[in-house]
Write a protein that holds these residues in place. Structure first.
Motif, short mmCIF file in Angstrom:
data_model
loop_
_atom_site.label_atom_id
_atom_site.label_comp_id
_atom_site.label_asym_id
_atom_site.label_seq_id
_atom_site.Cartn_x
_atom_site.Cartn_y
_atom_site.Cartn_z
N LYS A 146 0.76 -1.30 0.03
CA LYS A 146 0.09 0.00 -0.04
C LYS A 146 0.78 1.34 0.03
O LYS A 146 0.31 2.17 -0.12
CB LYS A 146 -0.88 -0.20 1.22
N THR A 147 2.21 1.18 0.03
CA THR A 147 2.96 2.17 0.12
C THR A 147 4.00 2.08 -0.83
O THR A 147 4.22 1.01 -1.36
CB THR A 147 3.54 2.42 1.54
N ASP A 148 4.75 3.02 -0.89
CA ASP A 148 6.31 2.91 -1.82
C ASP A 148 7.05 1.87 -1.17
O ASP A 148 7.04 1.72 0.14
CB ASP A 148 6.75 4.15 -2.00
N LEU A 149 8.06 1.43 -1.82
CA LEU A 149 9.03 0.49 -1.31
C LEU A 149 9.69 0.77 -0.16
O LEU A 149 9.78 0.14 0.86
CB LEU A 149 9.87 -0.03 -2.39
N ASN A 150 10.40 2.02 -0.12
CA ASN A 150 11.23 2.50 1.13
C ASN A 150 10.48 2.59 2.33
O ASN A 150 10.68 2.07 3.35
CB ASN A 150 11.87 3.83 0.92
N THR A 151 9.28 2.96 2.27
CA THR A 151 8.10 3.14 3.19
C THR A 151 8.11 1.71 3.92
O THR A 151 7.89 1.43 4.95
CB THR A 151 6.98 3.81 3.02
N TYR A 152 7.55 0.78 2.88
CA TYR A 152 7.37 -0.73 3.11
C TYR A 152 8.59 -1.08 3.84
O TYR A 152 8.38 -1.77 4.98
CB TYR A 152 6.85 -1.37 2.06
N LEU A 153 9.80 -1.05 3.42
CA LEU A 153 10.97 -1.53 4.01
C LEU A 153 11.21 -0.97 5.83
O LEU A 153 11.42 -1.70 6.40
CB LEU A 153 12.11 -1.17 3.21
N LYS A 154 11.05 0.39 5.84
CA LYS A 154 10.86 0.74 6.94
C LYS A 154 9.97 0.34 7.82
O LYS A 154 10.31 -0.01 9.09
CB LYS A 154 10.66 2.30 6.87
N GLU A 155 8.54 -0.08 7.27
CA GLU A 155 7.61 -0.45 8.31
C GLU A 155 8.11 -2.15 8.72
O GLU A 155 7.75 -2.42 10.04
CB GLU A 155 6.37 -0.61 7.44
N LEU A 156 8.69 -2.59 7.97
CA LEU A 156 9.21 -4.19 7.97
C LEU A 156 10.21 -3.85 9.12
O LEU A 156 10.07 -4.75 9.96
CB LEU A 156 9.70 -4.83 6.83
N ILE A 157 11.08 -3.13 8.89
CA ILE A 157 12.32 -3.17 9.80
C ILE A 157 11.79 -2.63 11.26
O ILE A 157 12.34 -3.05 12.36
CB ILE A 157 13.20 -1.97 9.38
N ASN A 158 10.93 -1.92 11.31
CA ASN A 158 10.39 -1.36 12.70
C ASN A 158 9.24 -2.28 13.17
O ASN A 158 8.83 -1.98 14.38
CB ASN A 158 9.80 0.18 12.63
N SER A 159 8.98 -3.29 12.54
CA SER A 159 7.87 -4.27 13.16
C SER A 159 8.33 -5.05 14.32
O SER A 159 7.22 -5.65 14.96
CB SER A 159 7.35 -5.25 12.01
N SER A 160 9.63 -5.15 14.70
CA SER A 160 9.75 -5.74 15.94
C SER A 160 11.14 -5.03 16.41
O SER A 160 11.99 -4.48 15.60
CB SER A 160 10.32 -7.22 15.52
N SER A 161 11.34 -5.05 17.70
CA SER A 161 12.39 -4.32 18.28
C SER A 161 13.77 -4.89 17.62
O SER A 161 14.73 -4.11 17.53
CB SER A 161 12.55 -4.64 19.85
N VAL A 162 13.89 -6.39 17.46
CA VAL A 162 14.99 -7.01 16.69
C VAL A 162 14.36 -7.50 15.64
O VAL A 162 13.52 -8.55 15.65
CB VAL A 162 15.61 -7.87 17.60
N MET A 163 14.90 -7.26 14.34
CA MET A 163 14.32 -7.73 13.24
C MET A 163 15.47 -8.48 12.26
O MET A 163 16.67 -7.87 12.15
CB MET A 163 13.69 -6.59 12.46
N ALA A 164 15.42 -9.44 11.93
CA ALA A 164 16.50 -10.37 11.04
C ALA A 164 15.78 -10.57 9.78
O ALA A 164 14.86 -11.06 9.65
CB ALA A 164 16.84 -11.49 11.85
N PHE A 165 16.52 -10.24 8.63
CA PHE A 165 16.08 -10.39 7.23
C PHE A 165 16.87 -11.71 6.85
O PHE A 165 18.07 -11.47 6.82
CB PHE A 165 16.47 -9.36 6.33
N ILE A 166 16.24 -12.76 6.46
CA ILE A 166 16.95 -14.00 6.52
C ILE A 166 16.53 -14.68 5.23
O ILE A 166 15.71 -14.34 4.70
CB ILE A 166 16.88 -15.01 7.74
N LYS A 167 17.30 -15.84 4.84
CA LYS A 167 16.80 -16.49 3.70
C LYS A 167 16.19 -17.89 4.54
O LYS A 167 16.92 -18.78 5.09
CB LYS A 167 18.15 -17.20 3.04
N GLY A 168 14.94 -17.86 4.22
CA GLY A 168 14.09 -18.97 5.05
C GLY A 168 13.42 -18.40 6.09
O GLY A 168 13.34 -17.06 6.12
N THR A 169 13.20 -19.29 7.15
CA THR A 169 12.50 -18.75 8.38
C THR A 169 13.44 -19.43 9.38
O THR A 169 14.08 -20.24 9.51
CB THR A 169 11.07 -19.46 8.38
N PRO A 170 13.08 -18.82 10.57
CA PRO A 170 13.73 -19.21 11.64
C PRO A 170 13.46 -20.86 12.13
O PRO A 170 14.53 -21.56 12.54
CB PRO A 170 13.02 -18.57 12.98
#
Length: 234
Positions: A127-151
């Motif tokens: 619903k937003t531009d990519l950078n805004t979406y990325l910022k939302e993802l980054i701030n969705s948890s106090s600690v956020m990990a972008f990984i390949k796969g799932t935990p």
């Protein structure tokens, strides 16, 4: 939808769980002010519509602080899965692929049928531009990990190691599987000016990759940062 309800003061959650203890119950803790929650609410609704054998409950975290505290909700969105009245699984952060995979797992167990891969199932609407979406993802948890796969199922050695480190230090973290979204995968490299994965963020700030996290652990800086988060400090 009969299997999707919004928790209100008139709904007795304990009674509902007891009455449906033989079904998997998905609790969605959200907040109106969090954009990532709006996107995940769309995913939650689509999953409820598709998997009618499961129960889905939306809980506005700040309106039900006692319930949120009882499930140790430190950030939203967060998803708790109950089975036989007890916590069976948990998905933290705006991680649509992991939530979808978890729903699929319980739906498959309930029906015994073959279900489509997660790549065929709903993802949050952009619903937003990519950078805004990325910022939302980054701030969705106090600690956020972008990984390949799932935990639960890392898809590369570096991602597996970062998950192990976070778990070993008992860090509550959200994650995003970059293999499910090529736009996020490429866009985050430019956004963060960091060319490789995994990437770890604390309180919205890039910490770095596996080597940086290892170095921070060696000098004690990482432990201090996660301890501050656990104590509610920034």
């Amino acid at each position: 939808m009969a299997n999707l309800i919004d928790l209100t003061p008139d709904v007795d959650l304990k009674k509902f769980v007891e009455e449906h203890k033989n079904s998997a119950i998905f609790l969605n803790f959200w907040a109106e002010w969090a954009n990532a929650c709006a996107q995940m609410n769309d995913v939650f609704a689509e999953l409820a519509k598709k998997y009618t054998t499961l129960k889905f409950i939306k809980i506005e975290a700040e309106k039900f602080p006692d319930i949120s505290e009882s499930f140790e909700i430190a950030a939203v969105p967060a998803f708790i899965i109950l089975k036989n009245g007890k916590i069976s699984d948990r998905v933290d952060g705006a991680n649509a692929p992991e939530l979808t995979n978890t729903v699929v797992k319980y739906a498959k167990a309930a029906t015994g049928s073959t279900i489509k891969n997660a790549s065929d199932l709903p993802k949050p609407a952009r619903k937003t531009d990519l950078n805004t979406y990325l910022k939302e993802l980054i701030n969705s948890s106090s600690v956020m990990a972008f990984i390949k796969g799932t935990p639960n199922q890392p898809r590369c050695g570096f991602s597996r190691k970062i998950v192990e480190i976070l778990n070993d230090h008992k860090v509550k973290f959200g994650s995003f599987d970059i293999l499910t979204d090529e736009e996020v995968r490429q866009g985050l490299k430019e956004y963060s000016k960091w060319p490789t994965y995994p990437q770890v963020y604390i309180n919205g700030e890039l910490i770095g990759g596996l080597d940086v996290v290892k170095e921070m652990i060696e000098n004690g800086e990482f432990q201090t940062m996660v301890s501050n988060i656990a104590n509610g400090e920034n």
